[in-house]
Design an enzyme around this catalytic site. Structure first.
Site, PDB file in Angstrom:
ATOM      1  N   LYS A  14       0.743  -1.286  -0.061  1.00 41.91           N
ATOM      2  CA  LYS A  14       0.063  -0.228   0.059  1.00 41.91           C
ATOM      3  C   LYS A  14       0.918   1.201  -0.116  1.00 41.91           C
ATOM      4  CE  LYS A  14      -2.223  -1.171   3.809  1.00 41.91           C
ATOM      5  NZ  LYS A  14      -1.549  -2.343   4.165  1.00 41.91           N
ATOM      6  N   ARG A  88      -9.432   0.872   9.141  1.00 44.29           N
ATOM      7  CA  ARG A  88      -9.322  -0.560   9.366  1.00 44.29           C
ATOM      8  C   ARG A  88     -10.134  -1.278  10.183  1.00 44.29           C
ATOM      9  NH1 ARG A  88      -3.251   0.495   9.263  1.00 44.29           N
ATOM     10  NH2 ARG A  88      -2.243  -1.509   9.466  1.00 44.29           N
ATOM     11  N   ARG A 127      12.159  -5.814   5.081  1.00 44.66           N
ATOM     12  CA  ARG A 127      11.842  -4.410   4.438  1.00 44.66           C
ATOM     13  C   ARG A 127      12.665  -3.339   5.252  1.00 44.66           C
ATOM     14  NH1 ARG A 127       5.474  -2.490   4.679  1.00 44.66           N
ATOM     15  NH2 ARG A 127       5.313  -2.551   7.067  1.00 44.66           N
ATOM     16  N   ARG A 161      11.188  -0.912  10.857  1.00 41.10           N
ATOM     17  CA  ARG A 161      10.350  -0.681  11.784  1.00 41.10           C
ATOM     18  C   ARG A 161      10.297  -1.883  12.833  1.00 41.10           C
ATOM     19  NH1 ARG A 161       4.641  -0.093   8.253  1.00 41.10           N
ATOM     20  NH2 ARG A 161       4.059  -1.173  10.261  1.00 41.10           N
ATOM     21  N   ARG A 172      -0.637  -8.678  13.582  1.00 38.39           N
ATOM     22  CA  ARG A 172      -1.158  -7.836  12.754  1.00 38.39           C
ATOM     23  C   ARG A 172      -2.148  -8.332  11.470  1.00 38.39           C
ATOM     24  NH1 ARG A 172       4.553  -5.226  10.922  1.00 38.39           N
ATOM     25  NH2 ARG A 172       3.290  -3.781   9.238  1.00 38.39           N
TER      26      ARG A 172
HETATM   27  P1  AMP Z   1       0.843   0.523   9.175  1.00 46.06           P
HETATM   28  O1  AMP Z   1       1.986   1.466   8.933  1.00 46.06           O
HETATM   29  O2  AMP Z   1      -0.459   1.021   8.444  1.00 46.06           O
HETATM   30  O3  AMP Z   1       1.388  -0.644   8.982  1.00 46.06           O
HETATM   31  O4  AMP Z   1       0.467   0.455  10.769  1.00 46.06           O
HETATM   32  C1  AMP Z   1       1.315   0.427  11.701  1.00 46.06           C
HETATM   33  C2  AMP Z   1       0.296   0.086  12.942  1.00 46.06           C
HETATM   34  O5  AMP Z   1      -0.196   1.462  13.329  1.00 46.06           O
HETATM   35  C3  AMP Z   1      -0.471  -1.001  12.964  1.00 46.06           C
HETATM   36  O6  AMP Z   1      -0.183  -2.141  13.212  1.00 46.06           O
HETATM   37  C4  AMP Z   1      -1.419  -0.513  14.041  1.00 46.06           C
HETATM   38  O7  AMP Z   1      -0.931  -0.686  15.382  1.00 46.06           O
HETATM   39  C5  AMP Z   1      -1.494   1.117  13.894  1.00 46.06           C
HETATM   40  N1  AMP Z   1      -2.369   1.700  13.119  1.00 46.06           N
HETATM   41  C6  AMP Z   1      -2.100   2.379  11.583  1.00 46.06           C
HETATM   42  N2  AMP Z   1      -3.485   2.789  11.193  1.00 46.06           N
HETATM   43  C7  AMP Z   1      -4.243   2.288  11.787  1.00 46.06           C
HETATM   44  C8  AMP Z   1      -5.523   2.253  11.827  1.00 46.06           C
HETATM   45  N3  AMP Z   1      -6.269   2.914  10.918  1.00 46.06           N
HETATM   46  N4  AMP Z   1      -6.421   2.041  13.017  1.00 46.06           N
HETATM   47  C9  AMP Z   1      -5.865   1.550  14.169  1.00 46.06           C
HETATM   48  N5  AMP Z   1      -4.463   1.327  14.015  1.00 46.06           N
HETATM   49  C10 AMP Z   1      -3.828   1.647  13.357  1.00 46.06           C
END
Ligand code: AMP
Length: 215
Positions: A14, A88, A127, A161, A172
């Site tokens: 994404k 989400r 990554r 990360r 996740r």
């Molecule tokens: P991402 O970078 O999108 O993979 O997000 C990393 C982490 O941030 C996720 O595993 C969640 O803990 C938190 N997170 C990101 N976006 C959301 C969302 N829309 N709702 C809830 N938690 C989020």
């Protein structure tokens, strides 16, 4: 101008595709994951509150991410918004619909990036991103240049990360299937959903997304 959602499990690509759309169409990427990581890095109260939740791979509360998105939508975007990693949950999807309506904006498409689970572990665990410009690298498929400098901006700041490990990834993925995948049905029923094969090469995925946006 169009506003779109990129929907898919962690590691589906994404962020990579969002960056392409920013470059090619002048859209604005709204990644709640990036916003939360920024909050963490800044040491804000909210950042401290969410740190452990993110490290475990769980979702933070709807209130927090909806608040972050509300602020950004209010700033506007001439080229349209790409929602990356948001919504989400069904609650977030409803809230996004309301926020867009309040601003007189529409949702023009939801792109599902379909990738099978087996590919995700390898994608996630190798990554890294450039701290200077956000360029995405991968140990196997796109390793850092031998001189240690990002090919895009020259920075040598390699970021990995903390939640990109197998243990957090399991949680996740579980969160994705329990709470996020119902959004596929939600947007399908609204007639907004387009599915692309996220396992293809980056350029092919970008072409399929472009075709879906024209459709
Ligand atoms: P991402 O970078 O999108 O993979 O997000 C990393 C982490 O941030 C996720 O595993 C969640 O803990 C938190 N997170 C990101 N976006 C959301 C969302 N829309 N709702 C809830 N938690 C989020």
């Amino acid at each position: 101008m169009s506003n779109i959602i990129l929907l898919g499990p962690p590691g589906a690509g994404k962020g990579t595709q969002a960056r392409q759309l920013v470059e090619s169409r002048g859209m604005v990427q709204l990644s709640t994951g990036d916003m939360l990581r920024e909050a963490q890095a800044s040491g804000s109260e909210m950042g401290k509150k969410v740190a452990e939740v993110i490290a475990r791979g769980e979702l933070v509360t709807d209130d927090i991410v909806i608040g972050l998105i509300r602020e950004k939508i209010a700033e506007g975007a001439e080229g349209g918004f790409i929602f990356d990693g948001f919504p989400r949950t069904l609650g977030q999807a409803d809230a996004l619909g309301d926020l867009l309506a309040e601003m007189g904006l529409s949702l023009d498409g939801v792109i599902e990036m379909a990738v099978d689970d087996g590919a995700l572990v390898a994608r996630i665990t190798g990554r890294s991103t450039c701290g200077g410009c956000g360029e995405v690298y991968h140990d196997q498929t796109k390793p850092w240049p031998a001189d240690g400098k990002c090919s895009n901006c020259g920075s040598s700041d390699v970021k990995r990360r903390a939640d990109d490990n197998e243990e957090s990834l399991k949680t996740r993925l579980m969160e994705y299937y329990k709470k996020t995948s119902p959004l596929l049905g939600y947007y399908y029923a609204k007639g907004d959903l387009h599915s692309v094969d996220g396992l293809q090469a980056m350029e092919a995925v970008a072409a399929d997304i472009a075709a879906a946006l024209e459709a």
